[in-house]
Design a protein around this motif. Structure first.
Motif, mmCIF file in Angstrom:
data_model
loop_
_atom_site.group_PDB
_atom_site.id
_atom_site.type_symbol
_atom_site.label_atom_id
_atom_site.label_comp_id
_atom_site.label_asym_id
_atom_site.label_seq_id
_atom_site.Cartn_x
_atom_site.Cartn_y
_atom_site.Cartn_z
ATOM 1 N N ARG A 69 -0.232 -3.435 -26.364
ATOM 2 C CA ARG A 69 -0.390 -3.287 -24.910
ATOM 3 C C ARG A 69 0.875 -3.616 -24.143
ATOM 4 O O ARG A 69 0.937 -3.377 -22.931
ATOM 5 C CB ARG A 69 -1.565 -4.143 -24.415
ATOM 6 C CG ARG A 69 -2.925 -3.590 -24.878
ATOM 7 C CD ARG A 69 -4.046 -4.559 -24.596
ATOM 8 N NE ARG A 69 -4.235 -4.777 -23.171
ATOM 9 C CZ ARG A 69 -5.159 -4.165 -22.436
ATOM 10 N NH1 ARG A 69 -5.985 -3.317 -22.994
ATOM 11 N NH2 ARG A 69 -5.281 -4.412 -21.152
ATOM 12 N N ASN A 72 2.969 -0.018 -23.364
ATOM 13 C CA ASN A 72 2.775 0.783 -22.145
ATOM 14 C C ASN A 72 2.461 -0.111 -20.944
ATOM 15 O O ASN A 72 1.918 0.327 -19.954
ATOM 16 C CB ASN A 72 1.700 1.861 -22.324
ATOM 17 C CG ASN A 72 0.321 1.275 -22.521
ATOM 18 O OD1 ASN A 72 0.175 0.083 -22.772
ATOM 19 N ND2 ASN A 72 -0.700 2.110 -22.391
ATOM 20 N N MET A 74 0.242 -2.256 -20.367
ATOM 21 C CA MET A 74 -1.135 -2.484 -19.963
ATOM 22 C C MET A 74 -1.377 -3.966 -19.713
ATOM 23 O O MET A 74 -2.309 -4.350 -19.019
ATOM 24 C CB MET A 74 -2.122 -1.967 -21.023
ATOM 25 C CG MET A 74 -2.312 -0.469 -21.037
ATOM 26 S SD MET A 74 -2.926 0.227 -19.487
ATOM 27 C CE MET A 74 -4.686 0.169 -19.777
ATOM 28 N N LEU A 77 -1.828 -5.616 -16.255
ATOM 29 C CA LEU A 77 -3.111 -5.667 -15.542
ATOM 30 C C LEU A 77 -3.762 -7.035 -15.649
ATOM 31 O O LEU A 77 -4.698 -7.345 -14.922
ATOM 32 C CB LEU A 77 -4.077 -4.618 -16.110
ATOM 33 C CG LEU A 77 -3.579 -3.181 -16.061
ATOM 34 C CD1 LEU A 77 -4.535 -2.259 -16.768
ATOM 35 C CD2 LEU A 77 -3.405 -2.756 -14.616
ATOM 36 N N ASP A 79 -3.538 -10.743 -14.937
ATOM 37 C CA ASP A 79 -2.740 -11.563 -14.026
ATOM 38 C C ASP A 79 -1.982 -12.683 -14.716
ATOM 39 O O ASP A 79 -0.837 -12.965 -14.397
ATOM 40 C CB ASP A 79 -3.651 -12.172 -12.947
ATOM 41 C CG ASP A 79 -4.125 -11.117 -11.970
ATOM 42 O OD1 ASP A 79 -3.392 -10.125 -11.805
ATOM 43 O OD2 ASP A 79 -5.215 -11.286 -11.401
ATOM 44 N N VAL A 102 3.659 3.788 -13.689
ATOM 45 C CA VAL A 102 2.818 4.979 -13.735
ATOM 46 C C VAL A 102 3.470 6.073 -14.586
ATOM 47 O O VAL A 102 2.829 6.684 -15.447
ATOM 48 C CB VAL A 102 2.534 5.452 -12.287
ATOM 49 C CG1 VAL A 102 1.999 6.861 -12.268
ATOM 50 C CG2 VAL A 102 1.563 4.491 -11.621
ATOM 51 N N ARG A 105 3.404 5.063 -18.309
ATOM 52 C CA ARG A 105 2.111 5.263 -18.976
ATOM 53 C C ARG A 105 1.811 6.741 -19.191
ATOM 54 O O ARG A 105 1.035 7.087 -20.078
ATOM 55 C CB ARG A 105 1.001 4.590 -18.186
ATOM 56 C CG ARG A 105 1.131 3.073 -18.222
ATOM 57 C CD ARG A 105 -0.088 2.390 -17.664
ATOM 58 N NE ARG A 105 0.170 0.971 -17.505
ATOM 59 C CZ ARG A 105 -0.162 0.272 -16.432
ATOM 60 N NH1 ARG A 105 -0.794 0.866 -15.431
ATOM 61 N NH2 ARG A 105 0.106 -1.006 -16.366
#
Lengths: 273, 314
Positions: A69, A72, A74, A77, A79, A102, A105
């Protein structure tokens, strides 16, 4: 096992990083990941070659999905998650402040553990990416992209006459191939797969594994898997993670036949995990 | 061989039986009372419909519930056409929903998708305080603050505004409904699996694209259900309209005029000393039955939609 067919080289060379001669597409250098105060990854350094399948294996909680993760972003996301170190894709630092997450990804697609089609039609599921990225100019072009992606994901034959049916109505294996088609439709360079077969039966799993092998031609694939057999079957490079550390990485054949680290050996022979 | 003692030496267990009977009795009482209320509504309404035809009631456009004191009195015949009341109710509810839907939905989306846990823990209870304000307080807020304000503003820009405009009652009712919509919608948005957001974000969608194209789409049935429940609440709301809406049964779609609602008329018909044989008094029961039918249908439909939605991801 088709891994024997993949890489014939077996001179027992000591694996170093990078392990495979191909130019690496993704390079990770000293990647640390923290969840709040807890360190989940310790200084991961790994090269991921282009147009190969790299599998990340290791016991639960070893950090392999966390590492996936990072590729990319991820993890952005979450916190409390903090990533340090450097990950470059095609020479570009993806944690550079100038990077648009953006766009990143869109270049680095992801397939998740549990098939997660949108509650939309099969067509709209695949069309989602091209639509949001304005990749197509006309309806006809969109239809072409959708059909091409479904075809690459090996699903078109089964669904060509019911593209307007809900994607959630497909079987688990078909749903996962739909998710792969959805990822392909954005034309990424890299596809990350997080245990893509863990929710599937053996036949659906075999179908996805075949697909992964075909996709390698056009995409660089990183797959997290709990199944060592799967890692052996689909990947050319394997990285073994243990307790947040990258213990060993090298050619899949090598890792499974002559592991250098005793922990790797314990894991692949089933003593830890 | 080991001996195990499983014979009942204590006799029947009376407490178990007594508890069970008590609980059955309590639920039966609640059900019987409900049935009783509906039946009394139906019986009184039936008596009304012997005096006034169902057709005149449902399709009549004039509402003026008079009962003659002398038989030769002018205007001795009352008119019991419920259409102006229905349109008045719908007009005020529509204004309320037009106010509450954007406010409630936007707050729900903010709370579910954007707010940090800390903010959420402060804002959500604050919003729910709105739901705890007694409706009579909203009522005088509408009658004494909002209505004069709208009237003044209207006069400034040259519009004729009734002092008990539908707009004032509707706006305040809308504010009252906001927490209902935001709280229910927040729940359904939270019920959308994280995996769908991940899928969308993983494809390179922005946060707002993900919310608009995936989250709201998935939550749509639940949101629709919450809006229907809110509508049914607006239609049945009494206190605000009694205080802020008019008494005149105008058949109009102009929000600046005074309209009256079914609930207001029921209150007006039944307050004070009433003779229970007259069509005037009995009409209140017919109105009650009408209101009950409308809100029942809305509630059932809403519940169906919400249930269907919650099953979808199990």
């Amino acid at each position: 096992m088709n891994m024997a067919a993949e890489e014939k080289k077996s001179d027992g060379a000591v694996p170093t990083v990078p392990a495979i001669e191909t130019e690496p597409l993704i390079t990770a250098r000293n990647v640390d990941v923290f969840y709040a105060d807890k360190q989940a990854l310790n200084g991961i350094t790994l090269d991921i070659p282009a147009n190969k399948v790299t599998s990340l294996i290791g016991p639960s909680g070893c950090g392999k999905t966390t590492f996936l993760r990072c590729i990319n972003r991820m993890n952005d996301l979450i916190d409390i998650c903090r990533v340090e170190g450097e990950i470059k894709i095609g020479g570009q630092d993806i944690y550079d402040p100038k990077v648009d997450v953006v766009s990143l990804r869109a270049q680095v697609g992801m397939v998740f553990q549990k098939p997660n089609p949108f509650p939309k039609s099969i067509f709209e599921n695949v069309a989602y990416g091209p639509r949001i990225h304005h990749l197509v100019k006309s309806k006809g072009e969109l239809k072409d992209v959708v059909e091409r992606s479904l075809s690459k994901a090996g699903l078109l034959e089964e669904v060509h006459d019911r593209l307007d049916d809900p994607g959630t109505g497909l079987s688990g294996g078909q749903q996962q191939r739909l998710c792969i088609a959805r990822a392909i439709a954005v034309e990424p360079k890299v596809i990350l797969m997080d245990e893509p077969c863990s929710a599937l039966d053996p036949i659906a799993t075999a179908r996805i594994e075949e697909l992964i092998d075909e996709l390698r031609e056009n995409y660089t694939i990183v797959i997290v898997t709990h199944s060592m057999q799967q890692a052996a079957r689909v990947s050319q490079q394997t990285a073994f993670f243990h307790m947040g550390n990258l213990v060993e990485a090298g050619k899949t054949e090598q890792i499974f036949t002559t592991p250098q680290d005793p922990r790797t050996e314990s894991y692949i022979t089933g003593r830890i995990g | 061989m080991q001996h195990i003692n499983i014979t009942n030496t204590r006799g029947p267990r009376p407490l178990e039986q007594a508890l069970k009977i008590t609980m059955v009795a309590c639920s039966v009482i609640a059900i019987i009372i409900t049935i009783g209320i509906v039946l009394s509504l139906a019986f009184e309404a039936y008596r009304f419909f012997q005096l006034v035809s169902l057709q005149d009631f449902l399709f009549g456009t004039k509402w003026s519930p008079q009962t003659a004191i002398r038989s030769d009195q002018v205007g001795a015949e009352g008119s019991f056409g419920a259409i102006p009341l229905i349109t008045g109710t719908l007009l005020i509810s529509a204004i309320a929903m037009a106010t509450a839907t954007p406010l409630g939905l936007a707050s729900a989306i903010y709370l579910a998708e954007y707010a940090s846990p800390t903010t959420r823990n402060v804002v959500k209870p604050l919003l729910e305080i709105l739901a705890g304000i007694p409706t009579v307080v909203y009522g005088f807020f509408a009658a004494l603050t909002v209505a004069p304000m709208i009237r003044w503003t209207g006069t400034e820009i040259g519009l004729e505004v009734a002092s008990e405009s539908a707009l004032a009652a509707g706006l305040v009712m809308g504010i009252m409904i906001v927490p209902l919509i935001s709280s229910l919608s927040d729940d359904v948005i939270n019920a959308v699996p994280q995996s769908l957001r991940d899928a969308s974000l993983g494809l390179g969608a922005t946060k707002s694209e993900t919310i608009r194209r995936v989250v709201l789409l998935s939550a749509f049935p639940g949101i629709a259900g919450s809006l229907l429940l809110a509508t049914s609440r607006a239609i049945g709301e009494t206190m605000i309209v009694v205080m802020a809406a008019g008494m005149a049964a105008n058949l109009t779609a102009n929000p600046l005029q005074a309209v009256t609602t079914i609930t207001v008329q029921i209150v007006a018909l039944l307050t004070g000393d009433q003779e229970f044989e007259s069509a005037k008094t009995l009409s209140a029961f017919a109105l009650g039955l009408l209101l009950f039918t409308i809100t029942l249908v809305l509630n059932v439909v809403a519940q169906k939609i919400v249930n269907h939605f919650s099953e979808q991801y199990d």
